[in-house]
Design a protein around this motif. Structure first.
Motif, PDB file in Angstrom:
ATOM      1  N   TRP A 224      35.307 -18.209  -7.896  1.00 38.10           N
ATOM      2  CA  TRP A 224      35.740 -19.334  -8.718  1.00 38.10           C
ATOM      3  C   TRP A 224      36.357 -18.823 -10.016  1.00 38.10           C
ATOM      4  N   ASP A 225      37.004 -19.748 -10.715  1.00 39.11           N
ATOM      5  CA  ASP A 225      37.728 -19.418 -11.941  1.00 39.11           C
ATOM      6  C   ASP A 225      36.742 -19.153 -13.083  1.00 39.11           C
ATOM      7  N   TYR A 228      37.156 -19.632 -18.319  1.00 38.48           N
ATOM      8  CA  TYR A 228      36.479 -20.224 -19.479  1.00 38.48           C
ATOM      9  C   TYR A 228      35.992 -19.157 -20.453  1.00 38.48           C
ATOM     10  N   LYS A 236      37.355 -26.994 -25.374  1.00 40.45           N
ATOM     11  CA  LYS A 236      38.113 -26.630 -24.170  1.00 40.45           C
ATOM     12  C   LYS A 236      37.270 -25.738 -23.254  1.00 40.45           C
ATOM     13  N   GLU A 239      34.948 -27.830 -21.210  1.00 38.61           N
ATOM     14  CA  GLU A 239      35.661 -28.547 -20.135  1.00 38.61           C
ATOM     15  C   GLU A 239      36.032 -27.602 -18.996  1.00 38.61           C
ATOM     16  N   LEU A 240      36.379 -26.362 -19.335  1.00 39.63           N
ATOM     17  CA  LEU A 240      36.670 -25.378 -18.288  1.00 39.63           C
ATOM     18  C   LEU A 240      35.414 -25.039 -17.483  1.00 39.63           C
ATOM     19  N   TYR A 242      32.975 -27.121 -17.021  1.00 40.44           N
ATOM     20  CA  TYR A 242      32.783 -28.316 -16.184  1.00 40.44           C
ATOM     21  C   TYR A 242      33.673 -28.263 -14.945  1.00 40.44           C
ATOM     22  N   ASN A 243      34.919 -27.844 -15.108  1.00 44.14           N
ATOM     23  CA  ASN A 243      35.834 -27.761 -13.960  1.00 44.14           C
ATOM     24  C   ASN A 243      35.332 -26.769 -12.917  1.00 44.14           C
ATOM     25  N   THR A 244      34.787 -25.647 -13.375  1.00 43.43           N
ATOM     26  CA  THR A 244      34.215 -24.660 -12.457  1.00 43.43           C
ATOM     27  C   THR A 244      33.017 -25.244 -11.720  1.00 43.43           C
ATOM     28  N   ARG A 246      32.371 -28.394 -11.183  1.00 40.45           N
ATOM     29  CA  ARG A 246      32.846 -29.459 -10.281  1.00 40.45           C
ATOM     30  C   ARG A 246      33.408 -28.864  -8.995  1.00 40.45           C
ATOM     31  N   GLU A 247      34.096 -27.730  -9.112  1.00 41.97           N
ATOM     32  CA  GLU A 247      34.616 -27.051  -7.922  1.00 41.97           C
ATOM     33  C   GLU A 247      33.478 -26.630  -6.999  1.00 41.97           C
ATOM     34  N   SER A 250      31.784 -29.633  -5.276  1.00 43.30           N
ATOM     35  CA  SER A 250      32.603 -30.318  -4.261  1.00 43.30           C
ATOM     36  C   SER A 250      32.382 -29.738  -2.867  1.00 43.30           C
TER      37      SER A 250
END
Length: 288
Positions: A224-225, A228, A236, A239-240, A242-244, A246-247, A250
């Motif tokens: 994963w990314d 962050y 920011k 939020e990054l 959080y995006n990780t 969420r990935e 999923s």
């Protein structure tokens, strides 16, 4: 049908005639073969294999009940915000926030200004901050917990069951001790995750993953990314993270279990590196 069995062990041989309905047990590592004595003779062989210790350990390591853990006992702004971001996914997580900050403080603080989040994140946080304020946010096996004093919180933080909680999840979202600083740092929270063979996502200062790598550990940018870690803006960066998360959330548990299996080499490396570092530090302190 009928079959003559010949069994050889320790330079000795044994003949046994098996008739219809007979069952013959042959221990492991015993040479044997059979000769049919009738025109029609059907034989069914059943073998039992016990898994080796490594296989059992790998199966145990890959067993997951929840997708993520994010365990928080002491009040800190970045922890409160992390739980609010992830609150919608609580059914798939071991999520806790025992000590809470006042909602107005979270909304109007200057360290991580609320208005600096994206509009989408502001809406998510506003909705979930109200829910957090009015509900207990405890681990699935801690529903009995209500108000805790300082010593009770510390006892929970240091309990062995906490490690078991992390181990039953695919990965741990570690809300480190410090966040609003530009000096990389990590604590026992990350170390404990390494000790139970789990990957981690860090809510921490920028550059903390790089610090961890400089000490010989490996991280999880293959899966994963981890961009962050390079973001210095506190809003920011959250939020990054959080995006990780969420990935990861999923994906279904079967997929995550497969990923965990793929990570075994990295997880084992980190575990060994942790104890090598500890041994070296002990030797250094003794020699001083």
């Amino acid at each position: 049908g009928c079959k003559e069995w010949r069994i050889y062990q320790d330079n000795k041989s044994l003949k046994f005639m098996a008739h219809e309905g007979d069952i013959l047990y042959v221990p492991p590592n015993v040479f044997h073969f059979g000769i049919s004595k009738t025109d029609i003779c059907n034989t069914y062989s059943i073998g039992f294999r016990s898994p080796d210790t490594l296989t059992i350990q790998e199966d145990f390591n890959n067993f997951i009940n929840y997708k993520l853990a994010c365990i928080n006992y002491r009040e800190e702004l970045h922890r409160h915000l992390s739980v609010a971001m992830l609150y919608d996914y609580r059914d798939d997580m071991q999520l806790s926030l025992i000590e809470k900050l006042p909602r107005d403080y979270v909304l109007y603080n200057k360290e991580i200004p609320f208005e600096n989040f994206s509009i989408e994140m502001q809406n998510r946080l506003k909705q979930n901050l109200g829910l957090i304020e009015n509900n207990k946010i405890v681990l699935k096996d801690e529903d009995h917990i209500s108000n805790l004093n300082y010593h009770q919180v510390n006892k929970l933080k240091n309990s062995k069951s906490l490690l078991n909680t992390v181990q039953e999840c695919f990965a741990n979202v570690v809300t480190e001790t410090r966040y609003c600083s530009l000096m990389p740092y990590f604590s026992e929270k990350t170390i404990k995750t390494i000790a139970v063979h789990r990957p981690f996502v860090l809510v921490a200062q920028p550059g903390t993953l790089e610090l961890i790598k400089s000490l010989g550990f490996k991280t999880f940018d293959k899966w994963w990314d981890e961009g962050y870690d390079n973001e210095k803006d506190h809003n920011k960066r959250l939020e990054l993270v959080y995006n990780t998360c969420r990935e990861i959330l999923s994906k279904d548990k079967e997929t995550l279990s497969g990923m965990l299996n793929d990570m075994q080499e990295v997880l084992e490396h980190n575990y060994n590196n942790l104890f090598n570092l500890t041994d070296n530090m002990i030797k250094l302190s003794i020699s001083m």
